[in-house]
Design an enzyme around this catalytic site. Structure first.
Site, PDB file in Angstrom:
ATOM      1  N   GLU A 185     -12.255   3.443  -1.467  1.00  0.00           N
ATOM      2  CA  GLU A 185     -11.720   4.529  -2.302  1.00  0.00           C
ATOM      3  C   GLU A 185     -11.470   4.063  -3.731  1.00  0.00           C
ATOM      4  O   GLU A 185     -11.699   4.809  -4.676  1.00  0.00           O
ATOM      5  CB  GLU A 185     -10.372   5.011  -1.740  1.00  0.00           C
ATOM      6  CG  GLU A 185     -10.464   5.877  -0.516  1.00  0.00           C
ATOM      7  CD  GLU A 185      -9.085   6.156   0.066  1.00  0.00           C
ATOM      8  OE1 GLU A 185      -8.086   6.113  -0.680  1.00  0.00           O
ATOM      9  OE2 GLU A 185      -9.020   6.384   1.284  1.00  0.00           O
ATOM     10  N   VAL A 186     -10.930   2.867  -3.851  1.00  0.00           N
ATOM     11  CA  VAL A 186     -10.546   2.372  -5.187  1.00  0.00           C
ATOM     12  C   VAL A 186     -11.533   1.272  -5.597  1.00  0.00           C
ATOM     13  O   VAL A 186     -11.621   0.238  -4.937  1.00  0.00           O
ATOM     14  CB  VAL A 186      -9.100   1.824  -5.179  1.00  0.00           C
ATOM     15  CG1 VAL A 186      -8.717   1.329  -6.576  1.00  0.00           C
ATOM     16  CG2 VAL A 186      -8.117   2.890  -4.700  1.00  0.00           C
ATOM     17  N   HIS A 198     -10.086  -5.291  -3.530  1.00  0.00           N
ATOM     18  CA  HIS A 198      -8.773  -5.493  -2.918  1.00  0.00           C
ATOM     19  C   HIS A 198      -8.939  -5.913  -1.478  1.00  0.00           C
ATOM     20  O   HIS A 198      -9.846  -5.472  -0.776  1.00  0.00           O
ATOM     21  CB  HIS A 198      -7.888  -4.243  -3.012  1.00  0.00           C
ATOM     22  CG  HIS A 198      -8.551  -2.981  -2.551  1.00  0.00           C
ATOM     23  ND1 HIS A 198      -9.474  -2.312  -3.316  1.00  0.00           N
ATOM     24  CD2 HIS A 198      -8.416  -2.259  -1.404  1.00  0.00           C
ATOM     25  CE1 HIS A 198      -9.881  -1.236  -2.670  1.00  0.00           C
ATOM     26  NE2 HIS A 198      -9.258  -1.178  -1.501  1.00  0.00           N
ATOM     27  N   HIS A 223      -7.066  -5.816   2.061  1.00  0.00           N
ATOM     28  CA  HIS A 223      -5.965  -5.245   2.838  1.00  0.00           C
ATOM     29  C   HIS A 223      -5.429  -6.352   3.743  1.00  0.00           C
ATOM     30  O   HIS A 223      -6.207  -7.038   4.422  1.00  0.00           O
ATOM     31  CB  HIS A 223      -6.460  -4.110   3.732  1.00  0.00           C
ATOM     32  CG  HIS A 223      -6.967  -2.901   2.999  1.00  0.00           C
ATOM     33  ND1 HIS A 223      -6.208  -1.769   2.819  1.00  0.00           N
ATOM     34  CD2 HIS A 223      -8.159  -2.637   2.414  1.00  0.00           C
ATOM     35  CE1 HIS A 223      -6.914  -0.855   2.163  1.00  0.00           C
ATOM     36  NE2 HIS A 223      -8.110  -1.368   1.910  1.00  0.00           N
ATOM     37  N   ASN A 276     -13.027  -3.019   2.066  1.00  0.00           N
ATOM     38  CA  ASN A 276     -14.065  -1.998   2.114  1.00  0.00           C
ATOM     39  C   ASN A 276     -14.912  -2.064   0.846  1.00  0.00           C
ATOM     40  O   ASN A 276     -14.381  -2.320  -0.238  1.00  0.00           O
ATOM     41  CB  ASN A 276     -13.415  -0.614   2.219  1.00  0.00           C
ATOM     42  CG  ASN A 276     -12.597  -0.460   3.490  1.00  0.00           C
ATOM     43  OD1 ASN A 276     -13.034  -0.857   4.562  1.00  0.00           O
ATOM     44  ND2 ASN A 276     -11.393   0.092   3.372  1.00  0.00           N
ATOM     45  N   ASP A 314       0.847  -1.190   0.000  1.00  0.00           N
ATOM     46  CA  ASP A 314       0.000   0.000   0.000  1.00  0.00           C
ATOM     47  C   ASP A 314       0.884   1.241   0.000  1.00  0.00           C
ATOM     48  O   ASP A 314       1.886   1.302   0.710  1.00  0.00           O
ATOM     49  CB  ASP A 314      -0.919  -0.008   1.235  1.00  0.00           C
ATOM     50  CG  ASP A 314      -2.065   0.979   1.098  1.00  0.00           C
ATOM     51  OD1 ASP A 314      -3.217   0.530   0.961  1.00  0.00           O
ATOM     52  OD2 ASP A 314      -1.796   2.206   1.120  1.00  0.00           O
ATOM     53  N   ILE A 315       0.489   2.232  -0.769  1.00  0.00           N
ATOM     54  CA  ILE A 315       1.288   3.455  -0.898  1.00  0.00           C
ATOM     55  C   ILE A 315       1.257   4.278   0.394  1.00  0.00           C
ATOM     56  O   ILE A 315       2.156   5.086   0.650  1.00  0.00           O
ATOM     57  CB  ILE A 315       0.777   4.295  -2.104  1.00  0.00           C
ATOM     58  CG1 ILE A 315       1.855   5.206  -2.634  1.00  0.00           C
ATOM     59  CG2 ILE A 315      -0.492   5.064  -1.770  1.00  0.00           C
ATOM     60  CD1 ILE A 315       1.542   5.786  -4.005  1.00  0.00           C
TER      61      ILE A 315
HETATM   62  P1  5GP Z   1      -9.835   1.449   0.109  1.00  0.00           P
HETATM   63  O1  5GP Z   1     -10.101   2.709   0.881  1.00  0.00           O
HETATM   64  O2  5GP Z   1     -10.409   1.521  -1.281  1.00  0.00           O
HETATM   65  O3  5GP Z   1     -10.216   0.217   0.839  1.00  0.00           O
HETATM   66  O4  5GP Z   1      -8.267   1.329  -0.014  1.00  0.00           O
HETATM   67  C1  5GP Z   1      -7.521   1.850  -1.076  1.00  0.00           C
HETATM   68  C2  5GP Z   1      -6.068   1.738  -0.690  1.00  0.00           C
HETATM   69  O5  5GP Z   1      -5.300   1.913  -1.844  1.00  0.00           O
HETATM   70  C3  5GP Z   1      -5.611   2.779   0.333  1.00  0.00           C
HETATM   71  O6  5GP Z   1      -5.081   2.124   1.478  1.00  0.00           O
HETATM   72  C4  5GP Z   1      -4.559   3.587  -0.433  1.00  0.00           C
HETATM   73  O7  5GP Z   1      -3.473   3.984   0.386  1.00  0.00           O
HETATM   74  C5  5GP Z   1      -4.134   2.622  -1.521  1.00  0.00           C
HETATM   75  N1  5GP Z   1      -3.689   3.265  -2.753  1.00  0.00           N
HETATM   76  C6  5GP Z   1      -4.310   4.263  -3.416  1.00  0.00           C
HETATM   77  N2  5GP Z   1      -3.628   4.580  -4.537  1.00  0.00           N
HETATM   78  C7  5GP Z   1      -2.562   3.753  -4.580  1.00  0.00           C
HETATM   79  C8  5GP Z   1      -1.481   3.595  -5.502  1.00  0.00           C
HETATM   80  O8  5GP Z   1      -1.377   4.271  -6.517  1.00  0.00           O
HETATM   81  N3  5GP Z   1      -0.556   2.635  -5.224  1.00  0.00           N
HETATM   82  C9  5GP Z   1      -0.649   1.847  -4.094  1.00  0.00           C
HETATM   83  N4  5GP Z   1       0.306   0.949  -3.919  1.00  0.00           N
HETATM   84  N5  5GP Z   1      -1.653   1.974  -3.212  1.00  0.00           N
HETATM   85  C10 5GP Z   1      -2.597   2.912  -3.447  1.00  0.00           C
END
Ligand code: 5GP
Length: 126
Positions: free
Chosen positions: A105-106, A110, A112, A97, A35-36
């Site tokens: 968010e994405v 995915h 975690h 999520n 994760d970034i």
């Molecule tokens: P969500 O909130 O959708 O469950 O989690 C999205 C995750 O993707 C977040 O923890 C965020 O830090 C990670 N993320 C967003 N953009 C990028 C990216 O470009 N590269 C990587 N490695 N992680 C990302």
């Protein structure tokens, strides 16, 4: 059930090689990378290569091969990272999520994988 997948989401772009990632594991149907913005000492994201928006989409429509590949990849990551209790590790948390209440968010499914410290309560009390 109708799922609309946005092929421009950031993980789709990572899968197409348009955005770099720090790969942890790649299998026939799955990719794992760091994760970034890590929320724990170990914070790995595991994604299917297929176009699934979230957990329920993947669980409902992925093939048996994809489902097995994904979950075996998760087990391999937890073992390799040394966090699986089965290899003597101190444990980990997997979470996914979905949608607005899940604060996803994405919009590409995915998982975690978080570990490396005591992770606290399951959810924030609001
Ligand atoms: P969500 O909130 O959708 O469950 O989690 C999205 C995750 O993707 C977040 O923890 C965020 O830090 C990670 N993320 C967003 N953009 C990028 C990216 O470009 N590269 C990587 N490695 N992680 C990302």
């Amino acid at each position: 059930m109708t799922y609309t997948y946005d092929p421009q989401n950031i993980f789709a772009r990572i899968l197409r090689g348009e955005i770099p990632n720090k790969t942890v594991l790649e299998t026939a149907h799955s990719l794992a990378f760091y994760d970034i913005s890590p929320q724990a000492p170990v914070h790995i994201l595991l994604i299917p290569k297929g176009a699934y928006v979230n957990f329920d989409h993947f669980a409902a429509e992925a093939s048996a091969e994809e489902l097995v590949d994904f979950h075996r990849a998760a087990a391999q990551i937890c073992a390799s990272a040394g966090v699986a209790p089965g290899v003597g590790g101190a444990g980990y948390r997997t979470l996914s999520n979905a949608g607005s209440h899940g604060m996803q968010e994405v919009p590409h499914y995915h998982l975690h994988i978080l570990a490396g410290r005591v992770l606290g309560p399951l959810v924030l009390k609001v």
